[in-house]
Design an enzyme around this catalytic site. Sequence first.
Site, PDB file in Angstrom:
ATOM      1  N   CYS A 156     -17.333  -0.242  -7.878  1.00 36.96           N
ATOM      2  CA  CYS A 156     -18.065   0.617  -7.098  1.00 36.96           C
ATOM      3  C   CYS A 156     -18.717  -0.162  -5.847  1.00 36.96           C
ATOM      4  CB  CYS A 156     -19.084   1.596  -7.913  1.00 36.96           C
ATOM      5  SG  CYS A 156     -20.004   2.837  -6.704  1.00 36.96           S
ATOM      6  N   ASP A 213     -11.302  10.885  -6.907  1.00 33.32           N
ATOM      7  CA  ASP A 213     -12.714  10.198  -6.530  1.00 33.32           C
ATOM      8  C   ASP A 213     -12.922  11.132  -5.624  1.00 33.32           C
ATOM      9  OD1 ASP A 213     -14.859   8.653  -5.608  1.00 33.32           O
ATOM     10  OD2 ASP A 213     -13.828   6.741  -6.140  1.00 33.32           O
ATOM     11  N   HIS A 245     -14.226   8.815  -9.829  1.00 35.71           N
ATOM     12  CA  HIS A 245     -14.917   7.727  -9.510  1.00 35.71           C
ATOM     13  C   HIS A 245     -15.441   7.077 -10.816  1.00 35.71           C
ATOM     14  CE1 HIS A 245     -17.085   4.921  -6.968  1.00 35.71           C
ATOM     15  NE2 HIS A 245     -17.932   4.877  -7.466  1.00 35.71           N
TER      16      HIS A 245
END
Length: 276
Positions: A156, A213, A245
């Site tokens: 991330c 995502d 995600h």
Amino acid sequence: MQEITRRKFIATATLATGFALAVQPISAQVISTDAKGFLAGAVKIPVKDGEIPAYRAVPATGKNFPIVLVIQEIFGVHEHIQDITRRFAKLGYLAIAPEMFVRQGDVSKLSSIDEIRPIVAKVPDAQVLSDLDATVDWAVKSAKGNADKLAITGFCWGGRITWLYAAHNPKVKTGVAWYGRLVGDTSKLTPKHPVNIASALTVPVLGLYGGKDTGIPLNTVEQMRDRLQESSSKSKIIVYPDAPHAFFADYRPSYHEKSAKDGWHRLQAWFKQHGV
């Protein structure tokens, strides 16, 4: 939450214990890796203005270990990131996860992502890249790491940093970026994003992204792919159609086991392919 002054930063820098408060409750499918056969725990990395905490895991015996920098999510170097370093140690690596937000605040104690974002927004890319340089230096000089076998992986927030550090440090052999943001507005703190460095990249980076995502549009992934084709890096991006995600985050509901396991196998093969 007040920003930590430089004096307080030097005196109070500590590593998170357990999972970050903002990610509670923890999923029942969480993966837990023991530390049998290797050294694992907190260390301090000397940096330009003091020292930062980091989590290090390395086999208990041997030397000249290949180095893996493990770059945190927005939640800091909490238990999930620490567990990932232990997974690397089991594979024979010296894995280090430095705490990248410590000057700006302790995000592990904040109860929501809305509280965390303003802290992280104050973190300059230049500071992060410099701290990672210092971490590599420490790994080689103080922890028996092999400077010629250096890799980086991040998740991330750390996925974005993985791309940027691969462009910053030519000594990096390879990297794997997990669902890191690729485009964005530029500023004094964030002057470049991965798409801006892609065409000049020389280090081979594997990008792992989720087709579902909602925070990273697929058109930005395709934009990154196009820019990478202009480079000499032979980088590659894989998109898992059914993955959201944070699909590698086994402690959260976003975990997508099939994609996570495939990505982990791909990471290992990618590192070996590129000599780390």
